[in-house]
Design an enzyme around this catalytic site. Structure first.
Site, mmCIF file in Angstrom:
data_model
loop_
_atom_site.group_PDB
_atom_site.id
_atom_site.type_symbol
_atom_site.label_atom_id
_atom_site.label_comp_id
_atom_site.label_asym_id
_atom_site.label_seq_id
_atom_site.Cartn_x
_atom_site.Cartn_y
_atom_site.Cartn_z
ATOM 1 N N SER A 14 42.870 68.955 48.437
ATOM 2 C CA SER A 14 42.850 68.032 49.573
ATOM 3 C C SER A 14 43.686 66.803 49.261
ATOM 4 O O SER A 14 43.767 66.376 48.118
ATOM 5 C CB SER A 14 41.429 67.605 49.924
ATOM 6 N N LYS A 74 35.688 73.332 49.602
ATOM 7 C CA LYS A 74 36.830 72.782 50.354
ATOM 8 C C LYS A 74 36.622 72.985 51.862
ATOM 9 O O LYS A 74 36.955 72.123 52.670
ATOM 10 C CB LYS A 74 38.147 73.443 49.900
ATOM 11 N N HIS A 92 34.220 70.406 52.941
ATOM 12 C CA HIS A 92 34.970 69.130 52.912
ATOM 13 C C HIS A 92 35.754 68.971 54.221
ATOM 14 O O HIS A 92 35.737 67.915 54.852
ATOM 15 C CB HIS A 92 35.915 69.143 51.707
ATOM 16 N N ASN A 93 36.431 70.036 54.635
ATOM 17 C CA ASN A 93 37.210 69.952 55.878
ATOM 18 C C ASN A 93 36.303 69.793 57.092
ATOM 19 O O ASN A 93 36.653 69.093 58.045
ATOM 20 C CB ASN A 93 38.091 71.193 56.033
ATOM 21 N N GLU A 116 35.492 66.367 57.246
ATOM 22 C CA GLU A 116 36.709 65.678 57.740
ATOM 23 C C GLU A 116 36.744 65.715 59.279
ATOM 24 O O GLU A 116 37.068 64.712 59.932
ATOM 25 C CB GLU A 116 37.916 66.408 57.138
HETATM 26 N N1 LIG Z 1 49.311 70.792 55.156
HETATM 27 C C1 LIG Z 1 48.223 70.244 54.630
HETATM 28 O O1 LIG Z 1 47.921 69.053 54.796
HETATM 29 C C2 LIG Z 1 47.328 71.072 53.781
HETATM 30 C C3 LIG Z 1 47.490 72.440 53.685
HETATM 31 N N2 LIG Z 1 46.679 73.181 52.865
HETATM 32 C C4 LIG Z 1 46.862 74.613 52.728
HETATM 33 O O2 LIG Z 1 47.924 74.847 51.793
HETATM 34 C C5 LIG Z 1 48.665 76.018 52.170
HETATM 35 C C6 LIG Z 1 50.119 75.639 52.365
HETATM 36 O O3 LIG Z 1 50.179 74.710 53.421
HETATM 37 P P1 LIG Z 1 51.552 74.069 53.938
HETATM 38 O O4 LIG Z 1 52.318 73.566 52.779
HETATM 39 O O5 LIG Z 1 51.186 73.155 55.043
HETATM 40 O O6 LIG Z 1 52.383 75.317 54.439
HETATM 41 P P2 LIG Z 1 52.121 76.386 55.603
HETATM 42 O O7 LIG Z 1 50.686 76.654 55.758
HETATM 43 O O8 LIG Z 1 52.903 75.970 56.784
HETATM 44 O O9 LIG Z 1 52.818 77.692 54.958
HETATM 45 C C7 LIG Z 1 54.197 77.768 54.756
HETATM 46 C C8 LIG Z 1 54.499 78.526 53.493
HETATM 47 O O10 LIG Z 1 53.951 79.860 53.555
HETATM 48 C C9 LIG Z 1 54.983 80.782 53.253
HETATM 49 N N3 LIG Z 1 54.703 82.056 53.886
HETATM 50 C C10 LIG Z 1 54.262 82.272 55.134
HETATM 51 N N4 LIG Z 1 54.106 83.597 55.368
HETATM 52 C C11 LIG Z 1 54.462 84.225 54.219
HETATM 53 C C12 LIG Z 1 54.513 85.575 53.816
HETATM 54 N N5 LIG Z 1 54.129 86.564 54.634
HETATM 55 N N6 LIG Z 1 54.937 85.847 52.573
HETATM 56 C C13 LIG Z 1 55.309 84.878 51.711
HETATM 57 N N7 LIG Z 1 55.270 83.563 52.041
HETATM 58 C C14 LIG Z 1 54.857 83.245 53.269
HETATM 59 C C15 LIG Z 1 56.210 80.113 53.795
HETATM 60 O O11 LIG Z 1 57.368 80.724 53.273
HETATM 61 P P3 LIG Z 1 58.748 80.610 54.089
HETATM 62 O O12 LIG Z 1 59.328 79.295 53.716
HETATM 63 O O13 LIG Z 1 59.536 81.756 53.584
HETATM 64 O O14 LIG Z 1 58.435 80.721 55.544
HETATM 65 C C16 LIG Z 1 55.993 78.703 53.282
HETATM 66 O O15 LIG Z 1 56.280 78.588 51.923
HETATM 67 C C17 LIG Z 1 47.993 76.556 53.424
HETATM 68 O O16 LIG Z 1 47.073 77.537 53.079
HETATM 69 C C18 LIG Z 1 47.282 75.343 53.993
HETATM 70 O O17 LIG Z 1 46.141 75.685 54.770
HETATM 71 C C19 LIG Z 1 45.722 72.598 52.096
HETATM 72 C C20 LIG Z 1 45.520 71.257 52.150
HETATM 73 C C21 LIG Z 1 46.282 70.382 53.015
HETATM 74 O O1 LIG Z 2 42.994 70.802 54.425
HETATM 75 C C1 LIG Z 2 43.436 69.808 54.932
HETATM 76 C C2 LIG Z 2 43.075 68.460 54.447
HETATM 77 O O2 LIG Z 2 42.060 68.498 53.545
HETATM 78 C C3 LIG Z 2 44.339 69.948 56.124
HETATM 79 O O3 LIG Z 2 44.834 68.726 56.523
HETATM 80 C C4 LIG Z 2 43.652 70.725 57.184
HETATM 81 O O4 LIG Z 2 44.432 71.892 57.384
HETATM 82 C C5 LIG Z 2 43.541 70.068 58.496
HETATM 83 O O5 LIG Z 2 42.806 70.941 59.293
HETATM 84 P P1 LIG Z 2 43.077 71.131 60.853
HETATM 85 O O6 LIG Z 2 44.552 71.486 60.981
HETATM 86 O O7 LIG Z 2 42.164 72.229 61.258
HETATM 87 O O8 LIG Z 2 42.763 69.802 61.473
#
Ligand SMILES: NC(=O)C1=CN([C@@H]2O[C@H](COP(=O)(O)OP(=O)(O)OC[C@H]3O[C@@H](n4cnc5c(N)ncnc54)[C@H](OP(=O)(O)O)[C@@H]3O)[C@@H](O)[C@H]2O)C=CC1
Ligand SMILES: O=C(CO)[C@H](O)[C@H](O)COP(=O)(O)O
Length: 478
Positions: A130, A184, A187-188, A191
């Site tokens: 997070s 986690k 936690h969300n 949130e």
């Molecule tokens: N954004 C946030 O604030 C937070 C996100 N998370 C979690 O962390 C993870 C990453 O989040 P985030 O950085 O936002 O990115 P995304 O959830 O938008 O995912 C994008 C990434 O996934 C890859 N991807 C998607 N489909 C495939 C596939 N079939 N095979 C291989 N790679 C694939 C993409 O590759 P490509 O570039 O090739 O498309 C890219 O690297 C997620 O699970 C998310 O829920 C956790 C905490 C906070």
């Molecule tokens: O994991 C997170 C923070 O801790 C992400 O920000 C989370 O994906 C936000 O959730 P949503 O898009 O459902 O509001």
């Protein structure tokens, strides 16, 4: 290929890229890979001088560049993409390697994946991260689930990149298999509740107290100097102060009032229903997002119900603002208490042995719900590890008792003014439900027995009873 990286990370979108930079900045050689190679090369071009990165275009080269036993972090979209990456990785791995899923996986997926990889001699770690983009780079809060052996290898790296509060890293080995992803998820959920309560406060300050966004930003800044001090309160002030460059309007007025969700709040509620834990604040927050998305129904309702309730005029605006602060704090305490109840119930159900005090400790920094009052939660669990509810511990009992009158005035005012406050109202109802000596559940039990012979317990003797409602109204012990 020279296997010189101490850890690998595949999935270089916002989170993965910053997590990789954070790891490299802390002196660990990191192998990096992304399905679309351009993201990997962009990372090396822009930030390659921040540390020791080993970039690979193919998954084979990526795996070969990591020292054995390998530790590989997957940071891709949750769900099928995560399975796709695991399926592609596994044939390339050796016994004892560690696969870490740092995405927001559903904990039941983590249970399934952990079992499947264990059968192949691999460790699977479900890691909740997070802190968003900024936290990933400068220090997130990390909730790790998996074996002791896996944590022994990963812990030092993860603890070095996590946020720190009072010298303690915001990273913990939560428990085996899916414990980290479960925590986690909750936690969300918290949130969601936190954000909904803030949104309701904003609505009341704007619609009832008549304050403008910039004035409300100032209120939030003042609140952030007290018990409510937290990342989300501070961030709310920043957002409400922002003016849209195109229209010159407050930014909040140009954003569509439709809140999206990726699933973790919904999963929290679904699981809470299964566990029988009333997480009313989280549930209302999740439903409020759903309601905001029903734009056709909202438009239809606005046409039919177009008169605003008069509401009572505010006698004292400053006093109302202070009431909203107290109601927000009391409701927030309820939301966290409910979330911690769910963690305890989930931990019992799955035998994870989660230490709730440790969760409060690692949420004090790095994460989206970081807040000053988590110190109080940490202390409450240190005093009494088997707490029945956080609400009855001296500090929180005092907070809700002192805030209760204000809480009631705010909910009553909101109802009178027709301003929806589902999280405030449901938190207050939960508090009243807990503290009342008699609940109308007695009538529900009687009705269930009447129409379905479901039986009931009596207040004055042990046993299970049924009344012959369709007959002579005699009672039998069943
Ligand atoms: N954004 C946030 O604030 C937070 C996100 N998370 C979690 O962390 C993870 C990453 O989040 P985030 O950085 O936002 O990115 P995304 O959830 O938008 O995912 C994008 C990434 O996934 C890859 N991807 C998607 N489909 C495939 C596939 N079939 N095979 C291989 N790679 C694939 C993409 O590759 P490509 O570039 O090739 O498309 C890219 O690297 C997620 O699970 C998310 O829920 C956790 C905490 C906070
Ligand atoms: O994991 C997170 C923070 O801790 C992400 O920000 C989370 O994906 C936000 O959730 P949503 O898009 O459902 O509001």
């Amino acid at each position: 290929m020279d296997a010189r990286a101490t850890i690998g990370l595949t999935g270089l979108a916002v989170m993965g890229r910053n997590l990789a930079r954070n790891i490299a900045r802390h002196g660990h050689t990191i192998a990096v890979h992304n399905r679309t190679t351009a993201k990997m090369t962009a990372l090396l071009d822009e930030f390659g001088d921040e540390g020791d990165f080993v970039g690979s275009e193919s998954l084979e080269d990526f795996v070969a560049s990591i020292q054995q036993p390998r530790a590989i972090v997957i940071m891709v979209k949750a769900g099928e993409p995560t399975d796709a990456v695991i399926d592609a990785l596994v044939p390339l791995l050796d016994e004892g390697d560690i696969v870490v899923d740092g995405g927001n996986a559903h904990f039941t997926d983590t249970l399934r994946r952990e079992q499947a990889l264990k059968e192949k001699g691999l460790h699977f770690v479900g890691m909740g991260v997070s802190g968003g983009e900024e936290g990933a780079l400068n220090g997130p809060s990390i909730m790790v689930g998996g074996s002791d052996d896996a944590y022994e290898k990963l812990g030092p790296i993860l603890e070095s990149i996590a946020a720190e509060v009072d010298g303690t890293p915001c990273c913990a080995h939560v428990g085996p298999d899916a414990a980290g992803h479960f925590v986690k998820m909750v936690h969300n959920g918290i949130e969601y509740a936190d954000m909904q309560l803030i949104a309701e406060s904003y609505d009341l300050l704007r619609s009832v107290a008549g304050l403008e966004p910039a004035e409300i930003a100032q209120v939030f800044r003042e609140w952030n100097d007290g018990d409510l001090e937290s990342f989300l309160i501070e961030t709310t002030a920043v957002v409400l102060d922002h003016t849209d460059a195109i229209t010159g309007k407050p930014f909040v007025d140009v954003v569509k009032d439709v809140a999206e969700q990726k699933g973790t709040g919904r999963w929290t509620v679904q699981n809470a229903l299964d566990l029988g834990v009333p997480v009313t604040g989280i549930a209302e927050a999740t439903f409020a997002r759903s309601l905001s998305g029903h734009t056709e129904q909202r438009a239809a309702a606005r046409k039919v119900f177009d008169t605003e309730p008069e509401g009572a005029p505010l006698d004292d605006r400053d006093a109302f603002v202070d009431d909203v602060r107290a109601a927000l704090y009391a409701s927030k305490v309820v939301a966290y208490a409910q979330g911690f109840d769910q963690i305890a119930a989930g931990s019992d159900e799955h035998g994870w042995g989660v230490d709730p005090g440790a969760m409060a400790t690692i949420w004090r920094g790095g994460c989206i719900i970081r807040a000053q009052f988590l110190d109080r939660i940490k202390e409450a669990y240190a005093d009494e590890p088997d707490l029945t509810t956080l609400l009855t511990t001296p500090y929180f009992a005092n907070a809700v008792t002192e805030g209760a009158d204000a809480w009631r005035r705010v909910v009553a005012t909101a109802v009178g003014a027709g301003v929806p406050t589902p999280a405030f109202s449901s938190s207050l109802a939960y508090f009243d439900g807990l503290r009342r000596e008699h609940l109308p559940a007695a009538l529900i039990q009687a009705l269930r027995d009447n129409f379905g012979a479901h039986t009931y317990a009596r207040v004055d003797r042990d046993g299970t009873f049924h009344t012959a409602w369709a007959g002579d109204l005699s009672e039998v012990e069943s």
